[in-house]
Design an enzyme around this catalytic site. Sequence first.
Site, PDB file in Angstrom:
ATOM      1  N   GLN A 263       0.826  -1.197   0.000  1.00 40.81           N
ATOM      2  CA  GLN A 263       0.000   0.000   0.000  1.00 40.81           C
ATOM      3  C   GLN A 263       0.862   1.249   0.000  1.00 40.81           C
ATOM      4  O   GLN A 263       2.075   1.193   0.228  1.00 40.81           O
ATOM      5  CB  GLN A 263      -0.888   0.003   1.247  1.00 40.81           C
ATOM      6  N   ASP A 315      -0.341   0.630  13.713  1.00 44.59           N
ATOM      7  CA  ASP A 315       0.166   1.912  14.225  1.00 44.59           C
ATOM      8  C   ASP A 315       0.516   1.836  15.711  1.00 44.59           C
ATOM      9  O   ASP A 315       1.139   2.752  16.248  1.00 44.59           O
ATOM     10  CB  ASP A 315      -0.853   3.025  13.982  1.00 44.59           C
ATOM     11  N   GLU A 335       0.206  -7.998  11.977  1.00 46.63           N
ATOM     12  CA  GLU A 335       0.161  -6.909  11.002  1.00 46.63           C
ATOM     13  C   GLU A 335       0.805  -7.384   9.707  1.00 46.63           C
ATOM     14  O   GLU A 335       1.867  -8.007   9.718  1.00 46.63           O
ATOM     15  CB  GLU A 335       0.883  -5.676  11.541  1.00 46.63           C
ATOM     16  N   ASP A 367      -0.385 -12.097   7.064  1.00 43.83           N
ATOM     17  CA  ASP A 367      -1.782 -11.825   6.743  1.00 43.83           C
ATOM     18  C   ASP A 367      -2.661 -12.390   7.861  1.00 43.83           C
ATOM     19  O   ASP A 367      -2.503 -13.553   8.263  1.00 43.83           O
ATOM     20  CB  ASP A 367      -2.126 -12.481   5.404  1.00 43.83           C
ATOM     21  N   ALA A 368      -3.570 -11.583   8.362  1.00 41.35           N
ATOM     22  CA  ALA A 368      -4.378 -11.999   9.511  1.00 41.35           C
ATOM     23  C   ALA A 368      -5.189 -13.254   9.204  1.00 41.35           C
ATOM     24  O   ALA A 368      -5.319 -14.138  10.059  1.00 41.35           O
ATOM     25  CB  ALA A 368      -5.315 -10.853   9.931  1.00 41.35           C
ATOM     26  N   ASP A 386      -8.795  -4.549  14.332  1.00 36.60           N
ATOM     27  CA  ASP A 386      -8.606  -3.141  13.991  1.00 36.60           C
ATOM     28  C   ASP A 386      -8.021  -3.060  12.581  1.00 36.60           C
ATOM     29  O   ASP A 386      -6.847  -2.755  12.386  1.00 36.60           O
ATOM     30  CB  ASP A 386      -7.674  -2.474  15.013  1.00 36.60           C
TER      31      ASP A 386
END
EC number: 2.5.1.16
Length: 524
Positions: A263, A315, A335, A367-368, A386
């Site tokens: 991203q 974050d 994450e 990857d979750a 989240d």
Amino acid sequence: MVAADPDVTVDERSTMLGPRARVLLLAAVAACAACGLIYELALLTLSVSLTGGGITQTSLIVAGFVAALGIGALAAKPLLGHAAVSFVTVEILLGLIGGFSAVTLYVTFTFFGSSAAVLVAATALIGILVGAEVPLLMTLLQSGRSDNDAQSTGKVLANLNAADYLGALIGGLLWPFVLLPWAGMIRGAALTGMINLVAAAVVALILLRWQLSLRARSIAVVAMLLAASLIGWLLIAASDIETTSRQRLYTDPVVAAERSVYQEIVVTERGNDVRLFLDGDLQFSSVDEHRYTESLVYPALVNDPRRVLILGGGDGLAAREVLRMNSVEQIVQVELDPAVIELANTRLRDLNEGALEDPRVDVVLDDAFRWLRERPEPGFDAVIVDLPDPDTPALGRLYSMEFYGLAAAAMNPGGLMVVQSGSPYSTPDAYWRTVSTVSAVGLSVSPYHVFVPSFGDWGYVLAQRGSTPPELRLPADVPELRFLDEPTLASASVFPRDRPRRELEPSTLDRPRIVDDMRKGYER
């Protein structure tokens, strides 16, 4: 662009294309096929980054490109008598149009907020030019052959298709693993344009030099040098163009920007307001992130959890709040993007108070969805989801029944799960779709929402096993908070009459309904 000498015909020079030259020409075919696919992948990548992409838009781009290939093949029929000249011209045009396609799309979007017209035009032009390559190359490969019977023609076509498909495979691998991570979209497309020009140079000046007159070769050289100069300028100026254009997208000054493998990451700052954007979507503002974070975290921590799983939240802000609870012994933070973790531990470290470097936090780069499927961990007392809003199919899978089922399986008996669920006001279908999807995996749910100035009305869903919805309350030993208290949390479960609770079909991997919900909400 390149003129043919009327005194020199293909037939007079065709015997000069021997077996070795045909092999080199097939290599040029593979290179050109790789370039064509890279251009299309670059356009698709930019479409996702700038507008969220989507199944419909992606399908239209791919279908439009394939249709343009057919148009290009038909358009090449009148050019077959001058195949060498036409092929060189096509490659020069492809190098220029393809090389400048990404930067044109990006700059147009930053100025006008939409680049659909440029996307359609670039897809059509590139598709037509790529489609013209095959008949021209077929003609060139048959040059000088006296055995142009059906079987020989079939062999030539087989070689051409093999080289074409192999080149497409190479291009498909180069874009995600080499060009995009190392050069970025703008420079990646420009470098691909250079490859097109090199292919044109090899064909014009080495392989087919006897099929081109001196005048034609001279014009070709001048055209290629001009095109290479323009693309070279773009390679040099790409960083400045991107920086200037990017700043137009954001109200506040951009202080950090990076294109990771996954991203575009941008941080802006004005005074004490630090903002994080992922692919243009706001993730938090330091002015009011405590409202969002406290509302997300503390309702899931009422049972004095020892082990907490955070999915997303790279974050570090959610981890910061979880670490304030005395009962917590371990946090597993999953994450996907290591660049976000690096940012959390550097530029955002003051905001998250170094949470991800705390010895109680185990950061997992994965990857979750995949991590939950292969989870080596025992159960968790609380699960905090989240993740970014599901405005792309890739993110939509993280808001599916399958995903929530795996997340629920990670909980201990009596555990709680909380999911950030978007805005019940701006995207009500997506919000209630999330609530329904969590409920569909056998969990009892308590939806709630708060006002976060940067986001507006923002919603969550708290869930647990059993038939009784979880009670919305704060932990008994909750630390002093800046925003959330018992009366505020109690009122958060009340929804106004114009946004009442709705029961919707769940979103699944097979039917990612929530992605369309998000798009409809954005359009409204």
